[in-house]
Scaffold this motif. Structure first.
Motif, PDB file in Angstrom:
ATOM      1  N   THR A 138      44.641  40.031  44.736  1.00  0.00           N
ATOM      2  CA  THR A 138      45.919  39.329  44.585  1.00  0.00           C
ATOM      3  C   THR A 138      45.855  38.500  43.314  1.00  0.00           C
ATOM      4  O   THR A 138      44.886  37.767  43.103  1.00  0.00           O
ATOM      5  CB  THR A 138      46.173  38.412  45.794  1.00  0.00           C
ATOM      6  OG1 THR A 138      46.170  39.209  46.988  1.00  0.00           O
ATOM      7  CG2 THR A 138      47.508  37.686  45.671  1.00  0.00           C
ATOM      8  N   HIS A 186      35.946  27.307  48.638  1.00  0.00           N
ATOM      9  CA  HIS A 186      36.891  26.179  48.492  1.00  0.00           C
ATOM     10  C   HIS A 186      38.351  26.605  48.521  1.00  0.00           C
ATOM     11  O   HIS A 186      39.234  25.773  48.703  1.00  0.00           O
ATOM     12  CB  HIS A 186      36.580  25.393  47.204  1.00  0.00           C
ATOM     13  CG  HIS A 186      36.930  26.116  45.940  1.00  0.00           C
ATOM     14  ND1 HIS A 186      38.106  25.900  45.280  1.00  0.00           N
ATOM     15  CD2 HIS A 186      36.270  27.068  45.231  1.00  0.00           C
ATOM     16  CE1 HIS A 186      38.140  26.677  44.194  1.00  0.00           C
ATOM     17  NE2 HIS A 186      37.041  27.390  44.160  1.00  0.00           N
ATOM     18  N   THR A 200      41.362  42.492  40.533  1.00  0.00           N
ATOM     19  CA  THR A 200      41.742  41.483  41.507  1.00  0.00           C
ATOM     20  C   THR A 200      42.578  42.095  42.631  1.00  0.00           C
ATOM     21  O   THR A 200      43.355  43.032  42.407  1.00  0.00           O
ATOM     22  CB  THR A 200      42.500  40.319  40.830  1.00  0.00           C
ATOM     23  OG1 THR A 200      42.548  39.227  41.742  1.00  0.00           O
ATOM     24  CG2 THR A 200      43.922  40.694  40.421  1.00  0.00           C
ATOM     25  N   ALA A 243      46.385  27.578  45.373  1.00  0.00           N
ATOM     26  CA  ALA A 243      45.670  28.688  44.732  1.00  0.00           C
ATOM     27  C   ALA A 243      44.503  28.151  43.909  1.00  0.00           C
ATOM     28  O   ALA A 243      43.533  28.862  43.669  1.00  0.00           O
ATOM     29  CB  ALA A 243      46.616  29.505  43.860  1.00  0.00           C
ATOM     30  N   HIS A 251      41.761  37.083  36.273  1.00  0.00           N
ATOM     31  CA  HIS A 251      41.331  35.711  35.997  1.00  0.00           C
ATOM     32  C   HIS A 251      40.210  35.803  34.946  1.00  0.00           C
ATOM     33  O   HIS A 251      39.484  36.789  34.904  1.00  0.00           O
ATOM     34  CB  HIS A 251      40.797  35.130  37.306  1.00  0.00           C
ATOM     35  CG  HIS A 251      40.457  33.679  37.278  1.00  0.00           C
ATOM     36  ND1 HIS A 251      39.281  33.200  36.756  1.00  0.00           N
ATOM     37  CD2 HIS A 251      41.134  32.600  37.725  1.00  0.00           C
ATOM     38  CE1 HIS A 251      39.247  31.880  36.885  1.00  0.00           C
ATOM     39  NE2 HIS A 251      40.366  31.487  37.470  1.00  0.00           N
ATOM     40  N   THR A 277      33.321  32.634  43.468  1.00  0.00           N
ATOM     41  CA  THR A 277      33.778  33.897  42.876  1.00  0.00           C
ATOM     42  C   THR A 277      33.172  34.114  41.492  1.00  0.00           C
ATOM     43  O   THR A 277      32.679  35.197  41.178  1.00  0.00           O
ATOM     44  CB  THR A 277      35.321  33.866  42.755  1.00  0.00           C
ATOM     45  OG1 THR A 277      35.858  33.567  44.034  1.00  0.00           O
ATOM     46  CG2 THR A 277      35.860  35.178  42.258  1.00  0.00           C
ATOM     47  N   THR A 278      33.220  33.067  40.667  1.00  0.00           N
ATOM     48  CA  THR A 278      32.746  33.200  39.282  1.00  0.00           C
ATOM     49  C   THR A 278      31.278  33.605  39.249  1.00  0.00           C
ATOM     50  O   THR A 278      30.898  34.534  38.528  1.00  0.00           O
ATOM     51  CB  THR A 278      32.935  31.857  38.540  1.00  0.00           C
ATOM     52  OG1 THR A 278      34.322  31.518  38.606  1.00  0.00           O
ATOM     53  CG2 THR A 278      32.485  31.938  37.099  1.00  0.00           C
ATOM     54  N   ALA A 315      39.360  36.328  45.582  1.00  0.00           N
ATOM     55  CA  ALA A 315      39.546  34.866  45.581  1.00  0.00           C
ATOM     56  C   ALA A 315      40.912  34.464  46.136  1.00  0.00           C
ATOM     57  O   ALA A 315      41.034  33.463  46.852  1.00  0.00           O
ATOM     58  CB  ALA A 315      39.374  34.315  44.162  1.00  0.00           C
TER      59      ALA A 315
HETATM   60  N1  PLP Z   1      39.524  34.994  40.555  1.00  0.00           N
HETATM   61  C1  PLP Z   1      40.739  34.568  40.898  1.00  0.00           C
HETATM   62  C2  PLP Z   1      41.821  35.572  41.179  1.00  0.00           C
HETATM   63  C3  PLP Z   1      40.996  33.200  41.021  1.00  0.00           C
HETATM   64  O1  PLP Z   1      42.215  32.771  41.365  1.00  0.00           O
HETATM   65  C4  PLP Z   1      39.941  32.292  40.757  1.00  0.00           C
HETATM   66  C5  PLP Z   1      40.192  30.829  40.803  1.00  0.00           C
HETATM   67  O2  PLP Z   1      41.282  30.359  40.606  1.00  0.00           O
HETATM   68  C6  PLP Z   1      38.691  32.783  40.413  1.00  0.00           C
HETATM   69  C7  PLP Z   1      38.519  34.144  40.319  1.00  0.00           C
HETATM   70  C8  PLP Z   1      37.527  31.872  40.140  1.00  0.00           C
HETATM   71  O3  PLP Z   1      37.170  31.210  41.317  1.00  0.00           O
HETATM   72  P1  PLP Z   1      36.085  30.036  41.300  1.00  0.00           P
HETATM   73  O4  PLP Z   1      36.535  29.082  40.240  1.00  0.00           O
HETATM   74  O5  PLP Z   1      36.139  29.473  42.672  1.00  0.00           O
HETATM   75  O6  PLP Z   1      34.770  30.655  40.966  1.00  0.00           O
END
Ligand code: PLP
Length: 403
Positions: free
Chosen positions: A172, A224, A170, A29, A122, A93-94, A201
């Motif tokens: 999941t 990733h 989100t 994850a 998150h 995602t961020t 994500a």
């Molecule tokens: N949202 C969720 C549900 C996530 O699990 C994650 C990363 O663990 C993110 C957002 C952020 O993803 P990233 O760090 O690849 O931008």
């Protein structure tokens, strides 16, 4: 047929040992391992087609541009977007959520407007909205959880009022491994004329996600976490929103004409891709999606769910095991008695078992349970039943040490 041995052969890192023990990687994850075809596609792109995209009339630039735009089309197909220009490449995602917070926020939100998020987000789906709240004076409304740690649909429906402008939730949970029925949440929002951003994500790597079937207005995810490289991700947005949204960053590529008096902006998707994009990352990311599609996302989902069900059954045999939420995907969060999660994680690591401990970038959710954090095991296409057995044996060993 799902041939786990053949699949494992594609991932070089799975052959390595840690502390003299075979690596058992259950931190998927956080990030997934990469198949050889993805690793090689990076070398191949730099060795054979490297040139800046969209700018050159020369052969290499055209080749690189072709492959970059093919990658966009691969993403479009993977999530069944209507148009490839609705796919914006970001760093992940961020960045995708920050882009929406910034551009949607600048265009559509004013003081007193409200954005709905949830308790199980998150940090990357909380903090960008808090920053926007400070800048623009908007309010955040938070969907609470039910006693079995699901999103409370009735409480959600009651959060809407004439000031609600966006829902961002989100699909999941990265902590609980629970998949939310986002179709229903989207349809409730749409009945109020409110668009919805889905944080995919943790869903896109583990199940078929079809943006048209969901009728999601925005979907964000990271390369990733789906066997692709770091530093590349996606913002899908309906063109009706993206077209009206102000640009996120200014620079090359996102403009049509620049004069000191006035600049006009490029069309989608380039309006949101200022500067040289990570075209090599995008090409390798598309290779990862092709790899997933060749195996079949439904087959991968079935395999991971089997591992999760089996792990849950075996974990239920361990005294004082506490599992958080009702995992239905590929992540399980737990605690055992009063063993600190960091101790459990460190001792499992010495056995070659990589799991994650802590707040998983979801402190409000961890606070909801009044705990210091959890231990999280999360599965991917290459994990095996034998690895789950080794994980259970590892836990039993640690529990014995703690008496
Ligand atoms: N949202 C969720 C549900 C996530 O699990 C994650 C990363 O663990 C993110 C957002 C952020 O993803 P990233 O760090 O690849 O931008």
């Amino acid at each position: 047929m799902y041939d786990i041995n053949e699949i494992r052969k594609e991932f070089p890192i799975l052959q390595r040992q840690v502390y003299g023990k075979p690596l058992i990687y259950l931190d998927n994850a956080a990030t997934t391992q990469k198949p050889l075809c993805v690793i090689e596609s990076i070398t191949e792109a730099y060795a054979n087609v490297n040139a800046n995209v969209h700018r050159g009339v020369h052969f290499l630039s055209q080749k690189a541009t072709e492959q970059y735009e093919e990658a966009r089309e691969t993403v479009r197909r993977f999530i069944n977007a209507r148009h490839s220009h609705e796919v914006i490449f970001t760093r992940g995602t961020t960045e995708s959520i920050n882009l929406v917070a910034s551009s949607f926020g600048e265009t559509f939100l004013a003081e007193g407007d409200e954005v709905i998020i949830s308790t199980m987000e998150h940090h990357s789906n909380i903090v960008p909205w808090q920053l926007l709240a400070e800048r623009k004076g908007i309010k955040l409304r938070v969907i609470p959880l039910t006693v079995d740690a699901r999103l409370d649909k009735e409480a959600y429906a009651a959060l809407f009022n004439e000031n609600t402008r966006l829902v961002s939730i989100t699909h999941t949970s990265n902590v609980l491994g629970v998949t939310n029925p986002v179709e229903e949440f989207i349809s409730i929002a749409h009945s109020h004329g409110v668009p919805v951003l889905i944080d995919g994500a943790q869903s896109v790597p583990h199940k078929k996600v079809d943006v048209q079937a969901l009728d999601a207005d925005f979907l964000v995810f990271s390369g990733h976490k789906i066997y692709g490289p770091t530093g590349i991700g996606v913002l899908y947005g309906k063109e009706s929103y993206l077209n009206r949204m102000k640009p996120y960053q200014g620079g090359g590529e996102m403009i049509q004409t620049v004069r000191f008096e006035k600049t006009t902006f490029n069309e989608l998707p380039y309006k949101f891709e200022a500067g040289t994009p990570d075209y090599v990352g995008a090409i390798a990311f598309a290779r990862a999606l092709d790899f997933v599609s060749a195996i079949g996302i439904e087959q991968i989902a079935a395999h991971e769910q089997q591992l999760t069900r089996y792990a849950l059954e075996r974990m239920a045999e361990i005294p004082d095991m506490r599992i958080f939420g009702k995992p239905d995907g590929s992540a399980i969060s737990f605690l055992i008695g009063n063993i600190h999660p960091a101790d459990l994680g460190t001792l499992l690591d010495r056995l070659g078992i990589a799991i994650r401990t802590g707040h998983h970038c979801a402190q409000p959710l961890i606070d909801h349970f009044s705990i210091p954090g959890t231990v999280r095991a999360s599965f991917a296409m290459y994990n095996t039943i034998e690895e789950v057995d080794a994980f259970i044996a590892g836990i039993n060993r640690v529990v014995k040490m703690f008496g």
